[in-house]
Design a protein around this motif. Sequence first.
Motif, mmCIF file in Angstrom:
data_model
loop_
_atom_site.group_PDB
_atom_site.id
_atom_site.type_symbol
_atom_site.label_atom_id
_atom_site.label_comp_id
_atom_site.label_asym_id
_atom_site.label_seq_id
_atom_site.Cartn_x
_atom_site.Cartn_y
_atom_site.Cartn_z
ATOM 1 N N MET A 237 -0.381 -10.056 5.012
ATOM 2 C CA MET A 237 -0.315 -8.609 5.163
ATOM 3 C C MET A 237 1.036 -8.166 5.715
ATOM 4 O O MET A 237 1.534 -7.090 5.380
ATOM 5 N N ALA A 238 1.670 -9.002 6.544
ATOM 6 C CA ALA A 238 3.009 -8.677 7.039
ATOM 7 C C ALA A 238 4.027 -8.751 5.908
ATOM 8 O O ALA A 238 4.973 -7.949 5.846
ATOM 9 N N LEU A 239 3.838 -9.691 4.989
ATOM 10 C CA LEU A 239 4.740 -9.799 3.846
ATOM 11 C C LEU A 239 4.564 -8.607 2.899
ATOM 12 O O LEU A 239 5.545 -8.095 2.338
ATOM 13 N N MET A 240 3.325 -8.129 2.742
ATOM 14 C CA MET A 240 3.106 -6.937 1.937
ATOM 15 C C MET A 240 3.720 -5.711 2.606
ATOM 16 O O MET A 240 4.241 -4.811 1.928
ATOM 17 N N ARG A 244 6.479 -3.118 1.097
ATOM 18 C CA ARG A 244 6.392 -1.660 1.183
ATOM 19 C C ARG A 244 7.675 -1.070 1.773
ATOM 20 O O ARG A 244 8.243 -0.123 1.242
ATOM 21 N N GLN A 245 8.119 -1.641 2.901
ATOM 22 C CA GLN A 245 9.283 -1.083 3.570
ATOM 23 C C GLN A 245 10.552 -1.223 2.732
ATOM 24 O O GLN A 245 11.397 -0.317 2.720
ATOM 25 N N LYS A 260 0.598 1.353 -5.925
ATOM 26 C CA LYS A 260 0.178 0.109 -6.569
ATOM 27 C C LYS A 260 1.038 -1.024 -6.021
ATOM 28 O O LYS A 260 2.235 -0.847 -5.801
ATOM 29 N N MET A 261 0.415 -2.150 -5.789
ATOM 30 C CA MET A 261 1.159 -3.327 -5.356
ATOM 31 C C MET A 261 0.470 -4.573 -5.888
ATOM 32 O O MET A 261 -0.745 -4.718 -5.780
ATOM 33 N N TYR A 262 1.286 -5.461 -6.457
ATOM 34 C CA TYR A 262 0.786 -6.727 -6.998
ATOM 35 C C TYR A 262 1.607 -7.837 -6.348
ATOM 36 O O TYR A 262 2.783 -8.023 -6.666
ATOM 37 N N ALA A 263 1.004 -8.562 -5.417
ATOM 38 C CA ALA A 263 1.723 -9.554 -4.626
ATOM 39 C C ALA A 263 1.182 -10.956 -4.872
ATOM 40 O O ALA A 263 -0.031 -11.145 -5.028
#
Length: 320
Positions: A237-240, A244-245, A260-263
């Motif tokens: 979650m920190a990497l996501m 974002r940032q 939208k985010m695909y990680a």
Amino acid sequence: MATPDVLDLSADPALFEQTVPRQLVHRSAVSEVMITGWRALDEKTSVVAAQWPRAHGFYGPAGGCHDPLLAAETIRQAGLVVSHAQLDCPLDRRFLMWDLSYEVNLAGLAVGTGPTDLTLRFTRSQVRHRGSTLAGLRGHVDFYRDGRLVGMGEGSFDCVSRAAHDRLRAPSLAGRPARDRPLADPVDPRLVGRDRPFDVVLGVPLDRTPEEGAWPLRVDPAHPVLFDHSLDHIPGMALMEAMRQATLALTHPLPLAPVKMYATFTRYVELWGAAVVRARVEGEASGGEVPVRVSVEQDGEVAAAGLVYAGPIPSGAVTA
């Protein structure tokens, strides 16, 4: 998989009465538990109830809408609850996340005058066992608010014993220095959608153009949300959040949010090693959304990668 826009899952109101035990979602603070209940729907599907607060200490609202990354955290927690409570995965198992993605309709995530109750349809696939114990699965989640679809996402993970996890981590932990690397100075919080330097996970840029940038990753192990409990690595979650940032830094000052985010996650990011977040705008904006490709690199290798779509924040998005 067909996802209906309107669905009555007939969630029992009792499912929203209290949060599930915090150990089911691997959280120490009760305030960080989003899941409030669950029940089996059929042999592959579960109904999971979740509640989002009007204001969160880290995943706070913007422009009257809930933070989209709450969807990612809720998907993560839903997978853990289904694994432990329904599939009898032992609580001491370690979970290795391989990918996590979400898509949300920001207008459907308007902050109301009370907390937001969400009903999730969790559909599992690729369920694997080692003997009689769960070894991993993929979960697809549809988010419904008042019966209407407001988002979806999915993720996959492996479950391993503590002993197996210790063997996996032993080589890296053996090389850990006595002191972790000092945190880089943070970028201006306003550039990355934050109010406080403490919540910034990007350092002063190493390289920057209008279309791309590179920043040192800076995640403080004392952060009460990103490190709700002690870990020997930087959590997914920190990497996501870094993805974002980096996206917001490239698109500043446009009022955008990561709709939208695909990680994907391919290796651990160690706390004590230098890591770099790289991002570039990927093509032209479509429908008001700006696509940004992001990677987190350590020791010359990509440890995590993502594609983020930053979309406009609806103005005055507050529901009764």
